[in-house]
Design an enzyme around this catalytic site. Sequence first.
Site, PDB file in Angstrom:
ATOM      1  N   GLU A  54       0.844  -1.188   0.000  1.00 45.94           N
ATOM      2  CA  GLU A  54       0.000   0.000   0.000  1.00 45.94           C
ATOM      3  C   GLU A  54       0.879   1.237   0.000  1.00 45.94           C
ATOM      4  O   GLU A  54       1.937   1.248   0.622  1.00 45.94           O
ATOM      5  CB  GLU A  54      -0.901   0.019   1.244  1.00 45.94           C
ATOM      6  CG  GLU A  54      -1.765  -1.217   1.402  1.00 45.94           C
ATOM      7  CD  GLU A  54      -2.378  -1.306   2.788  1.00 45.94           C
ATOM      8  OE1 GLU A  54      -3.070  -0.356   3.196  1.00 45.94           O
ATOM      9  OE2 GLU A  54      -2.149  -2.321   3.473  1.00 45.94           O
ATOM     10  N   LYS A  88       2.285   4.729   1.114  1.00 44.52           N
ATOM     11  CA  LYS A  88       2.387   5.402   2.415  1.00 44.52           C
ATOM     12  C   LYS A  88       2.097   6.885   2.201  1.00 44.52           C
ATOM     13  O   LYS A  88       2.958   7.648   1.774  1.00 44.52           O
ATOM     14  CB  LYS A  88       3.779   5.198   2.998  1.00 44.52           C
ATOM     15  CG  LYS A  88       3.945   5.697   4.415  1.00 44.52           C
ATOM     16  CD  LYS A  88       5.310   5.306   4.952  1.00 44.52           C
ATOM     17  CE  LYS A  88       5.462   5.736   6.398  1.00 44.52           C
ATOM     18  NZ  LYS A  88       5.463   7.193   6.559  1.00 44.52           N
ATOM     19  N   ASP A 104       1.414  10.734   2.987  1.00 39.29           N
ATOM     20  CA  ASP A 104       2.091  11.630   3.920  1.00 39.29           C
ATOM     21  C   ASP A 104       1.088  12.629   4.481  1.00 39.29           C
ATOM     22  O   ASP A 104       0.790  13.658   3.869  1.00 39.29           O
ATOM     23  CB  ASP A 104       3.228  12.356   3.195  1.00 39.29           C
ATOM     24  CG  ASP A 104       4.286  12.860   4.154  1.00 39.29           C
ATOM     25  OD1 ASP A 104       4.226  12.486   5.329  1.00 39.29           O
ATOM     26  OD2 ASP A 104       5.171  13.623   3.723  1.00 39.29           O
ATOM     27  N   TYR A 107      -6.627   2.612   5.988  1.00 40.34           N
ATOM     28  CA  TYR A 107      -5.723   1.529   5.613  1.00 40.34           C
ATOM     29  C   TYR A 107      -5.706   0.321   6.555  1.00 40.34           C
ATOM     30  O   TYR A 107      -5.003  -0.646   6.282  1.00 40.34           O
ATOM     31  CB  TYR A 107      -4.290   2.046   5.473  1.00 40.34           C
ATOM     32  CG  TYR A 107      -3.746   2.741   6.708  1.00 40.34           C
ATOM     33  CD1 TYR A 107      -3.406   2.032   7.857  1.00 40.34           C
ATOM     34  CD2 TYR A 107      -3.550   4.113   6.713  1.00 40.34           C
ATOM     35  CE1 TYR A 107      -2.902   2.666   8.977  1.00 40.34           C
ATOM     36  CE2 TYR A 107      -3.029   4.765   7.831  1.00 40.34           C
ATOM     37  CZ  TYR A 107      -2.708   4.026   8.957  1.00 40.34           C
ATOM     38  OH  TYR A 107      -2.214   4.667  10.064  1.00 40.34           O
ATOM     39  N   LYS A 167      10.948   3.170   2.088  1.00 40.35           N
ATOM     40  CA  LYS A 167      10.962   4.602   1.805  1.00 40.35           C
ATOM     41  C   LYS A 167      11.500   4.868   0.403  1.00 40.35           C
ATOM     42  O   LYS A 167      12.504   4.274  -0.018  1.00 40.35           O
ATOM     43  CB  LYS A 167      11.846   5.329   2.823  1.00 40.35           C
ATOM     44  CG  LYS A 167      11.471   5.049   4.275  1.00 40.35           C
ATOM     45  CD  LYS A 167      10.122   5.594   4.654  1.00 40.35           C
ATOM     46  CE  LYS A 167      10.176   7.077   4.888  1.00 40.35           C
ATOM     47  NZ  LYS A 167       8.970   7.594   5.541  1.00 40.35           N
ATOM     48  N   CYS A 170      32.150  22.788  28.127  1.00 35.53           N
ATOM     49  CA  CYS A 170      30.704  22.920  27.932  1.00 35.53           C
ATOM     50  C   CYS A 170      30.371  24.338  27.460  1.00 35.53           C
ATOM     51  O   CYS A 170      30.813  25.324  28.083  1.00 35.53           O
ATOM     52  CB  CYS A 170      29.976  22.628  29.237  1.00 35.53           C
ATOM     53  SG  CYS A 170      28.181  22.892  29.142  1.00 35.53           S
ATOM     54  N   CYS A 211      28.218  26.053  30.578  1.00 36.91           N
ATOM     55  CA  CYS A 211      28.727  26.306  31.933  1.00 36.91           C
ATOM     56  C   CYS A 211      30.247  26.246  32.018  1.00 36.91           C
ATOM     57  O   CYS A 211      30.815  26.378  33.106  1.00 36.91           O
ATOM     58  CB  CYS A 211      28.109  25.331  32.927  1.00 36.91           C
ATOM     59  SG  CYS A 211      28.637  23.611  32.689  1.00 36.91           S
ATOM     60  N   CYS A 253      28.877  16.820  29.477  1.00 37.77           N
ATOM     61  CA  CYS A 253      29.183  17.793  30.524  1.00 37.77           C
ATOM     62  C   CYS A 253      28.800  17.149  31.858  1.00 37.77           C
ATOM     63  O   CYS A 253      27.622  16.812  32.069  1.00 37.77           O
ATOM     64  CB  CYS A 253      28.381  19.078  30.329  1.00 37.77           C
ATOM     65  SG  CYS A 253      28.498  20.199  31.748  1.00 37.77           S
ATOM     66  N   CYS A 276      24.586  22.985  35.386  1.00 41.06           N
ATOM     67  CA  CYS A 276      24.503  23.326  33.963  1.00 41.06           C
ATOM     68  C   CYS A 276      23.041  23.581  33.593  1.00 41.06           C
ATOM     69  O   CYS A 276      22.216  22.645  33.619  1.00 41.06           O
ATOM     70  CB  CYS A 276      25.073  22.180  33.132  1.00 41.06           C
ATOM     71  SG  CYS A 276      25.211  22.533  31.375  1.00 41.06           S
TER      72      CYS A 276
END
Length: 679
Positions: free
Chosen positions: A110, A112, A114, A221, A308, A402, A405, A420, A426
């Site tokens: 079937e 697909k 969107d 479906y 896909k 980081c 921080c 970190c 942080c």
Amino acid sequence: MTAEEKINILRNELREHNYNYYVLDNATITDYDFDVKLKELQALELAHPEFYDANSPTLRVGGEVTKNFETVKHEFRMYSLDNSYSKEDLEDWENRIKKQVDGKVEYTCELKYDGASMSLTYENGVLIKAVTRGDGFQGDNVTANIKTIKSVPLKLKGDFPQKFEIRGEIVLPFDGFIKMNEEREAAGEEPYRNPRNTASGSLKLQDSSEVARRPLECLLYGLVGEKLPVKTQMEGLEEASKWGFKVPSIAKLATSIDEVIAFVNYWDIHRHDLPYETDGVVVKVNNLQQQEELGYTAKAPRWAMAYKFKTERVSTILSEITYQVGRTGAITPVANLEPVELAGTTVKRASLHNADQIEKLDIREGDMVYVEKGGEIIPKIIGVNLEERPINSTPTKYIEDCPECATRLVRTEGDAKHYCPNEKGCPPQIIGRIQHFISRKAMDIEGLGGETVALLVENNLISNYADLYDLKVEQLLPLERMAQKSAENLVAGVIASKEVPFERVLFALGIRFVGETVAKKLAKHFKSIDALMLAKEEELIAVDEIGERIAQSVVAFFGSSTSTDLFSELSPSAEENRDIIERLKNANVQLQISESELANQTDTLDGNIFVVSGVFARVSRTELKKLIEDNGGKVSGSISGKTNYVVAGENMGPSKLAKAETLGVAIISEDEFLAMLGL
């Protein structure tokens, strides 16, 4: 003729005309004549409110306003699909299938579409509920909006089940999308970006009359429910079409992967001739009994695969590499791109994943890079055009401190990411942990979003998720954009979260590597946070599907071991975590399995592994598996030397039967199994 009889005749006529026009694409009446009949019905209904019908064709025009969409739990979970991108992927999938099921395997192919996934529930042939996919476990009730879509039948025809769900995709055809944008541009408004996002956004409009003006369609479906009157996916599509649903006729039955690939190749070319957006083909095992045998992984059905279509690729310039800090302290490098159109959206950023990926592709600022969308959703950089590289280009040097921080980053052996370790100080980590705690799959706190969490942290009202349960309305009112009602809703949402079950609370705590599925397994096994906090590493590893990495992370989080391991330096102090847990207990958050759940659980089948095969009369396969797990047993998808029992129903596959007999595995009937539980 009485007014009631006239009303019923008009309703039936208009439903039939709607079906012919919007489902069959075969108008049997002019628009003018249809409008005349509709106005006549509206006048009669206005004069005779005693004959009100929530599914009358006159209500297709909308008018109901929904301020807040109710969150509804799906009776049958809406799973995601695994993706494939090659014939080899599909062949591997087929090989896995043939190891688990007997007999010939056929597939339905079937397209697909969107759009926005939707679950419709019908009782006695009447639409009673329409719920968005949400997180798969629960979604938003958008029934009022869905009723305005002409291709959604409000009442069914023919011989349908008393109660069932049907899954589909809400799409916006290209023609309708173009017309909507022409109208917006003529009114001086910004055009919509693409049909998919416009369709999805339409479902959450508060005014259903606005939804009614949009030319949305619903393509169905899949049937879902107990004891459905069909034996195959293809038969389900055919029956649904007879009942009045708009089911795409493109679906095809395939007897081999070669036929599946032929279908994929044809539509990869011809999809551009279709009136809707498509991004692939969904391949399903056709036989529903075989689907049941195959079952599900934690995220997807084993009996379905999305193939896909080839992704669109574009090139653009990487302007700058920046770095984001996640709630666990993980650092993610981000490519900031010159804006470029890709698959209907403008792409400005893409993840670079980690230092290894940057080094592997030798990605540098100023490079011309190739960008694709993973699964046509997430932008990703798949390469660099070295011929376009600037002469003064310098290799990317990964950051050492980081960005939030300035703490020196750490990277443990075997881990792809830098971290970190400053979890207490942080800001993105503090905010991220609380945002995870309140998220939909976790505590799902109504009235509290990510931006508000950041605002609360920045104003020093909270520094961890336990602080949420101490918030007062008067503390919130001085905050920006926080009115009395908003503050009251937030506090009410926090109070309501105290009813969230233990397994979701455990997931909400944000223990590294403890996702939804692991949290469920740990909650089921240990039954309370107290028992889990005392668990040693070896006890955790003994739990089904809990490995060493997860066990070490849990031990480090609660401080239930004095051993130093690779996670201890990445965790906030166990003492602080225990203090937070104690505060959550005092706030009456659910930190153990409820008494009602415990009442249905025993250790009767503890240590036994079961394989379930065939069709059952007294309970459904799903109920049977739940009985096994609720009573301490484990369900396996295949027979091995470790299997203790095969529960055999009708039409059990001969190869499974032969394998069980060869291995000396006990084969019991449904009645014998239920007798083991005293049922």
